[in-house]
Design an enzyme around this catalytic site. Structure first.
Site, PDB file in Angstrom:
ATOM      1  N   LEU A  63       0.589  -1.342  -0.261  1.00 46.36           N
ATOM      2  CA  LEU A  63       0.062   0.036  -0.086  1.00 46.36           C
ATOM      3  C   LEU A  63       0.788   1.464   0.233  1.00 46.36           C
ATOM      4  CD1 LEU A  63      -2.632  -1.403   2.513  1.00 46.36           C
ATOM      5  CD2 LEU A  63      -3.084  -0.958  -0.218  1.00 46.36           C
ATOM      6  N   PRO A  64       0.464   2.254  -0.596  1.00 47.23           N
ATOM      7  CA  PRO A  64       1.272   3.476  -1.067  1.00 47.23           C
ATOM      8  C   PRO A  64       1.705   4.294   0.745  1.00 47.23           C
ATOM      9  CG  PRO A  64      -0.981   3.878  -1.707  1.00 47.23           C
ATOM     10  CD  PRO A  64      -0.887   2.516  -0.942  1.00 47.23           C
ATOM     11  N   LYS A 164      15.093   0.154   4.818  1.00 48.70           N
ATOM     12  CA  LYS A 164      14.519   0.803   3.217  1.00 48.70           C
ATOM     13  C   LYS A 164      14.350   2.356   2.670  1.00 48.70           C
ATOM     14  CE  LYS A 164      11.557   1.002  -0.432  1.00 48.70           C
ATOM     15  NZ  LYS A 164      11.740   0.640  -1.915  1.00 48.70           N
TER      16      LYS A 164
END
Length: 177
Positions: A63-64, A164
């Site tokens: 998801l965003p 990340k």
């Protein structure tokens, strides 16, 4: 633990490339997205209601952001899910840790596993997957994750998202330079 039934929430550019790889590896995949539709030939069975994910062994989020992951997770908790949850989105490590505390209190396993490599590598199953969580829980889903790329254990919950974020920072610095 037998893992056969996978829910995949988020069928945008990345999710629509990743979910078919899971099908091709022999898993049954139900896909959900509020906007995107996946090609029927992908083998992913698209559903229109989160309730259909209630009996999945694993639910993957692509998801965003982490806020949306948290919102969807809370909806799933209301429905009574007891799946292993994997957040492959690019989320804030602090949000991940907070959500992890809530899920741990409900005895639900939660792993962060964001990816690097973009859509082209998602299509070929060559993503770098940076996982955070308890190692025994990551090992439960390592074969599943390996279908999409190379799995690296980063550390405790939130570590995958922290790595990340650093990866994105280094990439941005390189572009600016």
């Amino acid at each position: 633990m037998n893992i056969n039934n996978i829910g995949f929430v988020g069928l945008g550019a990345m999710g629509s490339a990743m979910a078919p790889l899971i099908v091709n590896a022999g898993y049954k995949v139900l896909g959900y997205d509020i906007n995107s539709k996946i090609d029927k030939s992908s083998g992913v069975s698209q559903i229109d209601n989160l309730e259909d994910l209630k009996n999945m062994d694993v639910i993957i989020f692509m998801l965003p952001n982490g806020k949306i992951v948290s919102d969807v997770t809370h909806e799933l908790l209301i429905l009574g899910i007891n799946s292993i949850l994997i957040d492959m989105s690019s989320s804030d490590p602090r949000e991940t840790k907070n959500l992890g505390k809530i899920l741990k209190s409900k005895n639900i396993k939660f792993i962060d596993a964001p990816v690097s490599g973009g859509v082209s590598r998602a299509k070929t199953g060559d993503l770098m997957i940076m996982t955070g969580g308890f190692e025994d829980e990551i090992n439960l889903v390592k074969d599943l994750l390996s279908v999409m790329g190379q799995v690296q254990i980063a550390g405790p919950l939130g570590s995958g998202h922290a790595i990340k974020a650093l990866n994105n920072y280094v990439s941005a610095a390189g572009l600016i330079a």
